[in-house]
Scaffold this motif. Structure first.
Motif, PDB file in Angstrom:
ATOM      1  N   GLU A 190       0.814  -1.221   0.000  1.00  0.00           N
ATOM      2  CA  GLU A 190       0.000   0.000   0.000  1.00  0.00           C
ATOM      3  C   GLU A 190       0.848   1.271   0.000  1.00  0.00           C
ATOM      4  OE1 GLU A 190      -3.110  -0.244  -0.380  1.00  0.00           O
ATOM      5  OE2 GLU A 190      -3.485  -2.340   0.123  1.00  0.00           O
ATOM      6  N   LEU A 191       2.180   1.145  -0.065  1.00  0.00           N
ATOM      7  CA  LEU A 191       3.038   2.310   0.113  1.00  0.00           C
ATOM      8  C   LEU A 191       3.084   3.219  -1.106  1.00  0.00           C
ATOM      9  CD1 LEU A 191       6.117   0.987   2.112  1.00  0.00           C
ATOM     10  CD2 LEU A 191       4.131   2.250   2.923  1.00  0.00           C
ATOM     11  N   ASP A 192       2.703   2.733  -2.285  1.00  0.00           N
ATOM     12  CA  ASP A 192       2.768   3.579  -3.480  1.00  0.00           C
ATOM     13  C   ASP A 192       1.938   4.852  -3.311  1.00  0.00           C
ATOM     14  OD1 ASP A 192       4.444   1.842  -4.675  1.00  0.00           O
ATOM     15  OD2 ASP A 192       2.934   0.867  -5.928  1.00  0.00           O
ATOM     16  N   GLY A 193       0.785   4.728  -2.694  1.00  0.00           N
ATOM     17  CA  GLY A 193      -0.045   5.903  -2.490  1.00  0.00           C
ATOM     18  C   GLY A 193       0.427   6.776  -1.350  1.00  0.00           C
ATOM     19  N   PHE A 194       1.280   6.226  -0.503  1.00  0.00           N
ATOM     20  CA  PHE A 194       1.760   6.982   0.648  1.00  0.00           C
ATOM     21  C   PHE A 194       2.929   7.891   0.280  1.00  0.00           C
ATOM     22  CE2 PHE A 194       4.064   7.562   4.646  1.00  0.00           C
ATOM     23  CZ  PHE A 194       3.028   7.907   5.502  1.00  0.00           C
ATOM     24  N   GLY A 195       3.702   7.506  -0.721  1.00  0.00           N
ATOM     25  CA  GLY A 195       4.858   8.298  -1.125  1.00  0.00           C
ATOM     26  C   GLY A 195       6.099   7.439  -1.210  1.00  0.00           C
ATOM     27  N   PRO A 234      -0.455  15.803   4.769  1.00  0.00           N
ATOM     28  CA  PRO A 234       0.186  16.921   4.049  1.00  0.00           C
ATOM     29  C   PRO A 234      -0.823  17.687   3.212  1.00  0.00           C
ATOM     30  CG  PRO A 234       1.480  14.917   3.816  1.00  0.00           C
ATOM     31  CD  PRO A 234       0.201  14.526   4.481  1.00  0.00           C
ATOM     32  N   GLY A 235      -1.725  16.974   2.557  1.00  0.00           N
ATOM     33  CA  GLY A 235      -2.744  17.585   1.722  1.00  0.00           C
ATOM     34  C   GLY A 235      -3.890  16.616   1.526  1.00  0.00           C
ATOM     35  N   PRO A 236      -5.012  17.088   1.001  1.00  0.00           N
ATOM     36  CA  PRO A 236      -6.199  16.222   0.864  1.00  0.00           C
ATOM     37  C   PRO A 236      -5.997  15.034  -0.054  1.00  0.00           C
ATOM     38  CG  PRO A 236      -6.494  18.348  -0.262  1.00  0.00           C
ATOM     39  CD  PRO A 236      -5.257  18.472   0.552  1.00  0.00           C
ATOM     40  N   GLU A 237      -4.994  15.097  -0.947  1.00  0.00           N
ATOM     41  CA  GLU A 237      -4.776  13.990  -1.885  1.00  0.00           C
ATOM     42  C   GLU A 237      -4.297  12.726  -1.179  1.00  0.00           C
ATOM     43  OE1 GLU A 237      -0.933  16.077  -1.307  1.00  0.00           O
ATOM     44  OE2 GLU A 237      -2.997  16.714  -1.737  1.00  0.00           O
ATOM     45  N   ALA A 240      -7.011   9.087   0.593  1.00  0.00           N
ATOM     46  CA  ALA A 240      -7.266   7.730   0.090  1.00  0.00           C
ATOM     47  C   ALA A 240      -6.137   6.787   0.483  1.00  0.00           C
ATOM     48  CB  ALA A 240      -7.437   7.762  -1.425  1.00  0.00           C
ATOM     49  N   ALA A 241      -4.910   7.280   0.408  1.00  0.00           N
ATOM     50  CA  ALA A 241      -3.769   6.436   0.772  1.00  0.00           C
ATOM     51  C   ALA A 241      -3.800   6.084   2.253  1.00  0.00           C
ATOM     52  CB  ALA A 241      -2.469   7.151   0.420  1.00  0.00           C
ATOM     53  N   TYR A 242      -4.145   7.059   3.088  1.00  0.00           N
ATOM     54  CA  TYR A 242      -4.206   6.796   4.519  1.00  0.00           C
ATOM     55  C   TYR A 242      -5.300   5.783   4.839  1.00  0.00           C
ATOM     56  CZ  TYR A 242      -1.073  10.711   5.593  1.00  0.00           C
ATOM     57  OH  TYR A 242       0.005  11.542   5.703  1.00  0.00           O
ATOM     58  N   ALA A 244      -6.402   3.484   2.782  1.00  0.00           N
ATOM     59  CA  ALA A 244      -5.961   2.177   2.269  1.00  0.00           C
ATOM     60  C   ALA A 244      -5.002   1.499   3.243  1.00  0.00           C
ATOM     61  CB  ALA A 244      -5.296   2.351   0.906  1.00  0.00           C
ATOM     62  N   LEU A 245      -4.198   2.291   3.931  1.00  0.00           N
ATOM     63  CA  LEU A 245      -3.282   1.726   4.918  1.00  0.00           C
ATOM     64  C   LEU A 245      -4.016   1.240   6.167  1.00  0.00           C
ATOM     65  CD1 LEU A 245      -0.289   4.251   4.864  1.00  0.00           C
ATOM     66  CD2 LEU A 245      -0.205   1.845   4.204  1.00  0.00           C
ATOM     67  N   GLY A 246      -5.205   1.772   6.404  1.00  0.00           N
ATOM     68  CA  GLY A 246      -5.927   1.442   7.622  1.00  0.00           C
ATOM     69  C   GLY A 246      -5.330   2.104   8.848  1.00  0.00           C
ATOM     70  N   MET A 247      -4.625   3.229   8.651  1.00  0.00           N
ATOM     71  CA  MET A 247      -3.966   3.884   9.777  1.00  0.00           C
ATOM     72  C   MET A 247      -4.996   4.503  10.722  1.00  0.00           C
ATOM     73  SD  MET A 247      -2.339   7.274   7.920  1.00  0.00           S
ATOM     74  CE  MET A 247      -1.861   8.034   9.463  1.00  0.00           C
ATOM     75  N   HIS A 248      -4.711   4.375  12.022  1.00  0.00           N
ATOM     76  CA  HIS A 248      -5.644   4.904  13.014  1.00  0.00           C
ATOM     77  C   HIS A 248      -4.935   5.677  14.116  1.00  0.00           C
ATOM     78  CE1 HIS A 248      -4.338   1.818  15.849  1.00  0.00           C
ATOM     79  NE2 HIS A 248      -4.524   0.906  14.907  1.00  0.00           N
ATOM     80  N   SER A 249      -3.624   5.586  14.158  1.00  0.00           N
ATOM     81  CA  SER A 249      -2.896   6.262  15.227  1.00  0.00           C
ATOM     82  C   SER A 249      -1.545   6.711  14.683  1.00  0.00           C
ATOM     83  CB  SER A 249      -2.704   5.325  16.422  1.00  0.00           C
ATOM     84  OG  SER A 249      -2.105   6.001  17.512  1.00  0.00           O
ATOM     85  N   ALA A 250      -1.144   7.954  15.002  1.00  0.00           N
ATOM     86  CA  ALA A 250       0.114   8.500  14.477  1.00  0.00           C
ATOM     87  C   ALA A 250       0.825   9.297  15.561  1.00  0.00           C
ATOM     88  CB  ALA A 250      -0.150   9.390  13.262  1.00  0.00           C
ATOM     89  N   VAL A 251       2.147   9.238  15.508  1.00  0.00           N
ATOM     90  CA  VAL A 251       2.992  10.045  16.383  1.00  0.00           C
ATOM     91  C   VAL A 251       4.025  10.737  15.509  1.00  0.00           C
ATOM     92  CG1 VAL A 251       4.684  10.033  18.252  1.00  0.00           C
ATOM     93  CG2 VAL A 251       2.695   8.544  18.380  1.00  0.00           C
ATOM     94  N   ILE A 252       4.123  12.052  15.621  1.00  0.00           N
ATOM     95  CA  ILE A 252       5.143  12.826  14.920  1.00  0.00           C
ATOM     96  C   ILE A 252       6.084  13.384  15.970  1.00  0.00           C
ATOM     97  CG2 ILE A 252       5.595  14.652  13.246  1.00  0.00           C
ATOM     98  CD1 ILE A 252       3.747  12.462  12.221  1.00  0.00           C
ATOM     99  N   VAL A 253       7.376  13.042  15.854  1.00  0.00           N
ATOM    100  CA  VAL A 253       8.366  13.450  16.846  1.00  0.00           C
ATOM    101  C   VAL A 253       9.410  14.320  16.167  1.00  0.00           C
ATOM    102  CG1 VAL A 253      10.042  12.648  18.558  1.00  0.00           C
ATOM    103  CG2 VAL A 253       8.005  11.291  18.078  1.00  0.00           C
ATOM    104  N   PRO A 254       9.752  15.486  16.728  1.00  0.00           N
ATOM    105  CA  PRO A 254      10.787  16.319  16.107  1.00  0.00           C
ATOM    106  C   PRO A 254      12.169  15.707  16.271  1.00  0.00           C
ATOM    107  CG  PRO A 254      10.120  17.257  18.214  1.00  0.00           C
ATOM    108  CD  PRO A 254       9.202  16.102  17.956  1.00  0.00           C
ATOM    109  N   VAL A 255      12.968  15.804  15.223  1.00  0.00           N
ATOM    110  CA  VAL A 255      14.374  15.398  15.272  1.00  0.00           C
ATOM    111  C   VAL A 255      15.172  16.698  15.330  1.00  0.00           C
ATOM    112  CG1 VAL A 255      16.232  14.168  14.105  1.00  0.00           C
ATOM    113  CG2 VAL A 255      13.880  13.312  13.953  1.00  0.00           C
ATOM    114  N   THR A 256      15.670  17.026  16.508  1.00  0.00           N
ATOM    115  CA  THR A 256      16.196  18.358  16.764  1.00  0.00           C
ATOM    116  C   THR A 256      17.549  18.303  17.443  1.00  0.00           C
ATOM    117  OG1 THR A 256      13.915  19.129  17.074  1.00  0.00           O
ATOM    118  CG2 THR A 256      15.645  20.573  17.852  1.00  0.00           C
TER     119      THR A 256
END
Length: 546
Positions: A190-195, A234-237, A240-242, A244-256
């Motif tokens: 399913e990664l093709d639609g994710f980037g 990132p944007g509305p496009e 569909a990819a998200y 398709a992945l069935g994603m339900h939980s996300a964590v974004i961590v800064p690399v600083t």
């Protein structure tokens, strides 16, 4: 604490202790006179086993599961022991002792999760930052966290400030480059639609990544609706990819690092995986912090490497033939992305009376300083070459000037002044490896009879000029030590292999150098510079001398 209950022969409660009240979520008074099934209709009470204990008097251990009034949404498990009660030989009921095993299972799961987290942190030091390549370091990070911490992980970094230009981002848009991406096997298709790795991603204002970088704190989101997914993406496009992945939980961590943010680590869970816990976020932040140190080192290296490489390339542009009858071919081969660019250089300088000077040098060390020092050596050499001095005198002057100028980078250098007819040349060496003469008929010979002086910049002097004579059509081949030096091998053995060089069919100098690099380039630990030249007959325009 164990729950204790007493039942009559009809399996109706006669007594419950406070612990059993809490377990069942029902006051004690509401138990009395009612059966287990009546009190807890969502529980598989195993009343058949209880009746068996009443019948034969043998104690039994029973494991039951189901739902209680305490929490009707979570299935729980209990382990109970039941004993028959008798009075004056008459059976009067059962006594049961119950322990909830779900709590023990939860503690065990939490312990196992803590162990996995500690293992991740323990192995991070050994597995992250093994190279000075940013993309490789990012790949090491996602390899570590998938599947141990996430179903999908991505590392995205700010574009380098020294690099080929990319299209500018629109106003108000954050642009990052995806340096690494990995998913568990079930999500890989399913990664093709994710980037894709290496692409640039533009984030809309208010998306999860810009919010994370703006605050410098992790962003944790449970994405259950399309509205939540759209706000995080990132944007509305990407919706569909998200989905398709069935994603339900996300964590974004800064690399600083101290100087500022380098990018983000994004973690995603999908399908049946649990949502991210607070402990997961703590571990992700710690891993991102450790990776940030390695990425900062890699970024600084890439910055310096790019500057040095561009400087070196600008100085090592293909030299023009000094005279129409001179044929020249050159090559420069960096040792690889993991090695800083060196100070290898070559030059061809026309002299009066149809003669010309060839130079091959190697400044000690690597990086921007070595490339800058190389430019100084090259400029000084061109200045002294105008005085029409023999090679050893030019080296003497270079050595003294370098010592007086304070240039703290020694260099090896080989000079060859070729006469107009190409039948002989005068050579002198300042710590440089000997040239090779490749005769079309007799093959190659290493000119090891020449006297080798100390490197330039030492102030010792003592250089000598040697006259080399050769037959028409002979090729003069110059090189730096990266071509032949190999770890664990004597340099004389390495140079000796150059005796096997031969002109390829057709006699092309470009083909010769391509063959040389194909043969000697693999395994090189330093930059390689090579130069081949010969003198052509002005009458026939065919090779007849060096």
């Amino acid at each position: 604490m164990a729950g204790v209950g007493v039942l009559d022969t009809g399996l109706r409660y006669l007594y419950v202790n406070p612990a059993l009240e809490r377990i069942n979520g029902i006051p004690a008074a509401e138990h009395l006179g009612r059966t287990v099934t009546e009190v807890l209709p969502g529980l598989d009470a195993r009343e058949d086993m209880m009746r068996a204990v009443l019948a034969d008097g043998k104690p039994r251990e029973i494991t039951v599961s189901g739902f209680t009034a305490q929490d009707a949404t979570v299935r729980r498990q209990w382990h109970g022991t039941f004993h028959r009660l008798e009075s004056d030989g008459r059976v009067v009921g059962l006594a049961g002792i119950v322990l909830e095993v779900m709590a023990a299972d939860k503690e065990q799961r939490e312990l196992e999760q803590a162990r996995r987290h500690l293992t991740l942190l323990d192995t991070a030091a050994a597995r992250i930052g093994t190279t000075l390549d940013m993309d490789a370091t990012c790949a090491e990070l996602v390899d570590l966290v998938v599947p141990g911490l996430a179903d999908l992980a991505t590392v995205e970094v700010f574009p380098p400030d020294v690099a080929p230009p990319v299209r500018p981002a629109p106003p108000g848009v954050l642009r990052l480059r995806r340096a690494a991406l990995k998913a568990v096997p079930g999500l890989s298709e399913e990664l093709d639609g994710f980037g894709l790795t290496g692409e640039y991603i533009d984030y809309q204002e208010g998306a999860a990544v810009p919010r994370c970088l703006a605050t410098g704190r992790p962003v944790v989101e449970n994405l259950t609706t399309d509205e939540q997914l759209l706000r995080s993406a990132p944007g509305p496009e990407r919706l569909a990819a998200y989905r398709a992945l069935g994603m339900h939980s996300a964590v974004i961590v800064p690399v600083t690092v101290r100087s500022g943010p380098l990018g983000i680590l994004g973690l995603i869970r999908a399908g049946d995986s649990p949502v991210f816990s607070d402990e997961d976020v703590v571990v992700a932040r710690e891993l991102a912090g450790r990776a940030a140190v390695a990425l900062d080192h890699a970024r600084r290296y890439a910055h310096e490497h790019t500057i040095a490489l561009e400087l070196q390339r600008s100085l090592l542009s293909e030299p023009r033939p000094p005279h129409p009858h001179i044929e020249i071919a050159t090559r420069y081969l960096p040792a690889g992305r993991s090695v800083l660019v060196g100070g290898d250089w070559f030059d061809v300088i026309p002299l009066r009376d149809g003669r010309h000077l060839k130079a091959m040098g190697d400044v000690m060390g690597h990086g921007v300083e070595a490339a800058v020092a190389m430019s100084h050596y090259r400029s000084m050499l061109r200045m002294f070459a105008e005085d029409e001095l023999p090679p050893h005198s030019i080296l003497e002057r270079l050595d003294r000037l370098v010592e007086r100028s304070g240039l703290d980078r020694a260099a090896t250098c080989l000079l060859a002044v070729v006469d107009r007819f190409g039948g002989a040349c005068e050579v002198a060496s300042a710590g440089h490896l000997p040239p090779v003469l490749i005769d079309p008929l007799e093959g190659a010979r290493v000119c090891d009879e020449m006297v080798v002086g100390p490197p330039l910049g030492t102030g010792f002097g003592g250089y000598r000029t040697t006259l080399l004579e050769f037959d028409p059509g002979t090729v003069l081949f110059l090189y730096t030590d990266g071509l032949v030096e190999r770890r664990g091998e004597d340099i004389d053995v390495s140079v000796g292999r150059l005796k096997e060089l031969a002109l390829p069919p057709g006699g092309s100098l470009d083909d010769l150098l391509d063959d040389v690099l194909e043969r000697f380039g693999p395994g090189a630990e330093d930059d390689i510079a090579v130069l081949a030249s010969r003198t052509r007959s002005q009458a026939a325009l065919v090779p007849d001398a060096t």
